[in-house]
Design a protein around this motif. Structure first.
Motif, PDB file in Angstrom:
ATOM      1  N   LYS A  88       0.769  -1.199  -0.021  1.00 37.13           N
ATOM      2  CA  LYS A  88       0.174  -0.101   0.067  1.00 37.13           C
ATOM      3  C   LYS A  88       0.882   1.309   0.068  1.00 37.13           C
ATOM      4  O   LYS A  88       0.214   2.294   0.010  1.00 37.13           O
ATOM      5  CB  LYS A  88      -0.813   0.042   1.181  1.00 37.13           C
ATOM      6  CG  LYS A  88      -1.956  -1.191   0.868  1.00 37.13           C
ATOM      7  CD  LYS A  88      -2.911  -0.905   2.285  1.00 37.13           C
ATOM      8  CE  LYS A  88      -3.928  -2.062   2.175  1.00 37.13           C
ATOM      9  NZ  LYS A  88      -4.007  -2.734   3.423  1.00 37.13           N
ATOM     10  N   VAL A  89       2.161   1.381   0.056  1.00 38.77           N
ATOM     11  CA  VAL A  89       2.913   2.361   0.029  1.00 38.77           C
ATOM     12  C   VAL A  89       3.721   2.539  -1.324  1.00 38.77           C
ATOM     13  O   VAL A  89       4.067   1.365  -2.086  1.00 38.77           O
ATOM     14  CB  VAL A  89       3.815   2.677   1.174  1.00 38.77           C
ATOM     15  CG1 VAL A  89       3.103   2.881   2.408  1.00 38.77           C
ATOM     16  CG2 VAL A  89       4.524   1.460   1.303  1.00 38.77           C
TER      17      VAL A  89
ATOM     18  N   SER B  42      -6.434  -4.212  -5.030  1.00 33.26           N
ATOM     19  CA  SER B  42      -6.441  -4.170  -3.585  1.00 33.26           C
ATOM     20  C   SER B  42      -6.975  -5.663  -3.004  1.00 33.26           C
ATOM     21  O   SER B  42      -6.276  -5.996  -1.975  1.00 33.26           O
ATOM     22  CB  SER B  42      -7.415  -3.137  -3.243  1.00 33.26           C
ATOM     23  OG  SER B  42      -7.186  -3.080  -1.664  1.00 33.26           O
TER      24      SER B  42
ATOM     25  N   GLU C  84      -3.463   9.171  -6.942  1.00 33.96           N
ATOM     26  CA  GLU C  84      -2.989   8.741  -5.418  1.00 33.96           C
ATOM     27  C   GLU C  84      -3.512   7.167  -4.924  1.00 33.96           C
ATOM     28  O   GLU C  84      -2.644   6.705  -4.284  1.00 33.96           O
ATOM     29  CB  GLU C  84      -3.811   9.794  -4.501  1.00 33.96           C
ATOM     30  CG  GLU C  84      -3.517   9.620  -2.960  1.00 33.96           C
ATOM     31  CD  GLU C  84      -3.668  10.585  -2.102  1.00 33.96           C
ATOM     32  OE1 GLU C  84      -4.535  11.451  -2.580  1.00 33.96           O
ATOM     33  OE2 GLU C  84      -3.149  11.068  -1.386  1.00 33.96           O
ATOM     34  N   THR C  87      -0.727   4.585  -5.878  1.00 31.40           N
ATOM     35  CA  THR C  87       0.526   4.456  -5.153  1.00 31.40           C
ATOM     36  C   THR C  87       0.079   3.810  -3.897  1.00 31.40           C
ATOM     37  O   THR C  87       0.884   3.204  -3.192  1.00 31.40           O
ATOM     38  CB  THR C  87       0.702   5.869  -4.475  1.00 31.40           C
ATOM     39  OG1 THR C  87      -0.324   6.407  -3.676  1.00 31.40           O
ATOM     40  CG2 THR C  87       1.232   6.957  -5.520  1.00 31.40           C
ATOM     41  N   LYS C  88      -1.149   3.186  -3.985  1.00 35.25           N
ATOM     42  CA  LYS C  88      -1.741   2.335  -2.626  1.00 35.25           C
ATOM     43  C   LYS C  88      -1.980   0.937  -2.864  1.00 35.25           C
ATOM     44  O   LYS C  88      -2.466   0.369  -1.975  1.00 35.25           O
ATOM     45  CB  LYS C  88      -2.918   3.196  -1.899  1.00 35.25           C
ATOM     46  CG  LYS C  88      -2.337   4.343  -1.414  1.00 35.25           C
ATOM     47  CD  LYS C  88      -3.453   4.964  -0.381  1.00 35.25           C
ATOM     48  CE  LYS C  88      -3.137   6.362  -0.024  1.00 35.25           C
ATOM     49  NZ  LYS C  88      -3.853   7.450  -0.142  1.00 35.25           N
TER      50      LYS C  88
ATOM     51  N   SER D  42       4.651   6.780   2.556  1.00 41.73           N
ATOM     52  CA  SER D  42       3.062   7.333   2.298  1.00 41.73           C
ATOM     53  C   SER D  42       3.084   8.749   2.373  1.00 41.73           C
ATOM     54  O   SER D  42       2.421   9.289   1.540  1.00 41.73           O
ATOM     55  CB  SER D  42       2.245   6.866   3.628  1.00 41.73           C
ATOM     56  OG  SER D  42       1.012   6.900   3.639  1.00 41.73           O
ATOM     57  N   ASN D  45       3.992   9.897  -1.011  1.00 43.50           N
ATOM     58  CA  ASN D  45       2.769   9.663  -1.997  1.00 43.50           C
ATOM     59  C   ASN D  45       1.846  11.023  -2.135  1.00 43.50           C
ATOM     60  O   ASN D  45       1.640  11.644  -3.194  1.00 43.50           O
ATOM     61  CB  ASN D  45       2.028   8.455  -1.622  1.00 43.50           C
ATOM     62  CG  ASN D  45       2.769   7.275  -1.911  1.00 43.50           C
ATOM     63  OD1 ASN D  45       3.552   6.978  -2.941  1.00 43.50           O
ATOM     64  ND2 ASN D  45       2.213   6.100  -1.380  1.00 43.50           N
TER      65      ASN D  45
END
Lengths: 89, 89, 89, 89
Positions: A88-89, B42, C84, C87-88, D42, D45
């Motif tokens: 997730k980063v 995800s 954004e 990036t996750k 994070s 980001n």
């Protein structure tokens, strides 16, 4: 575990971040700044992997061979947690 | 390790991907398609974490407690490798 | 925007996910399954980028040249949002 | 585009990285160090997204409305490139 390579890479990343601040200050083209930030993040991924390798070869081995089932469970759980966070980063 | 939850989630992700193909076919707004792809990714992160947890609690424990230092080294190295790959997908 | 390449890649990813289910069913080594999941995610990143490229070259150009400032703002905001989110995942 | 918020966040990330070096020096538990590195990533980001937003609202609008098709193509291509890179760090 004190790894001189980890320290060197962290110092380099810190210097890189200072250079990025100068780029922002000098109003360098945004896309080039974003690319430099991505390079720092990529370098930090490498550092995290090196730290994890050290951890697996020391704490983890100790915990898995140790007598304390709670400690073992905790150590294994933490590895799964940083793995999930890494996605997730 | 055969985890029914892993299988269910993989089937769901597969169904989700088929839905995304329909969205492309029906020329749905691109940004909405990208968001659905990110949702599948995800969900797959979650599956990978579940598989890793299972692996840590079975193969890893066996390898670390086992007599074969090469096998142990290999298992620990693989974990660091999938961690590093996780930071890149 | 209906891109045959996008569709082909989504179908391939779907087939890949079915193959991963077979691997789970046959109790293949967990680390190898995780690696295959990461390969699917990587392929999906490519699809998202292709969709974004199509979006930038059509909807975005239309919105930026159009007369509606709210529409333009919305389209630009969405791009920052999927960036954004990227990036996750 | 000189955004004071971007500069503040970069300085904070730099300070955070120095704190992480102290953690390494004091041999803090590896997993806690990895978590702090992930927190810096994070935060970075977020900075990249802020820079992209600024870019979209200035350079991109200029390029899309401008007369130079090569310049427009270049600017759109760059956005797709940093998006793709974002999925990998």
């Amino acid at each position: 575990m004190k790894d001189p390579q980890v320290m060197t890479r962290l110092k380099t990343a810190e210097g890189h971040l200072r250079g990025i601040q100068r780029m922002v200050d000098e109003e360098v083209y945004c896309i080039d700044i974003i690319r430099q930030i991505q390079a720092v993040q990529s370098a930090l991924n490498r550092v995290s992997t090196m730290l994890l390798e050290g951890h697996l070869n020391s704490c983890l081995i100790g915990a898995v061979r140790g007598e304390d089932p709670d400690e073992r469970e905790r150590v294994l759980k933490e590895i799964a947690e940083v793995f999930e966070a890494a996605t997730k980063v």
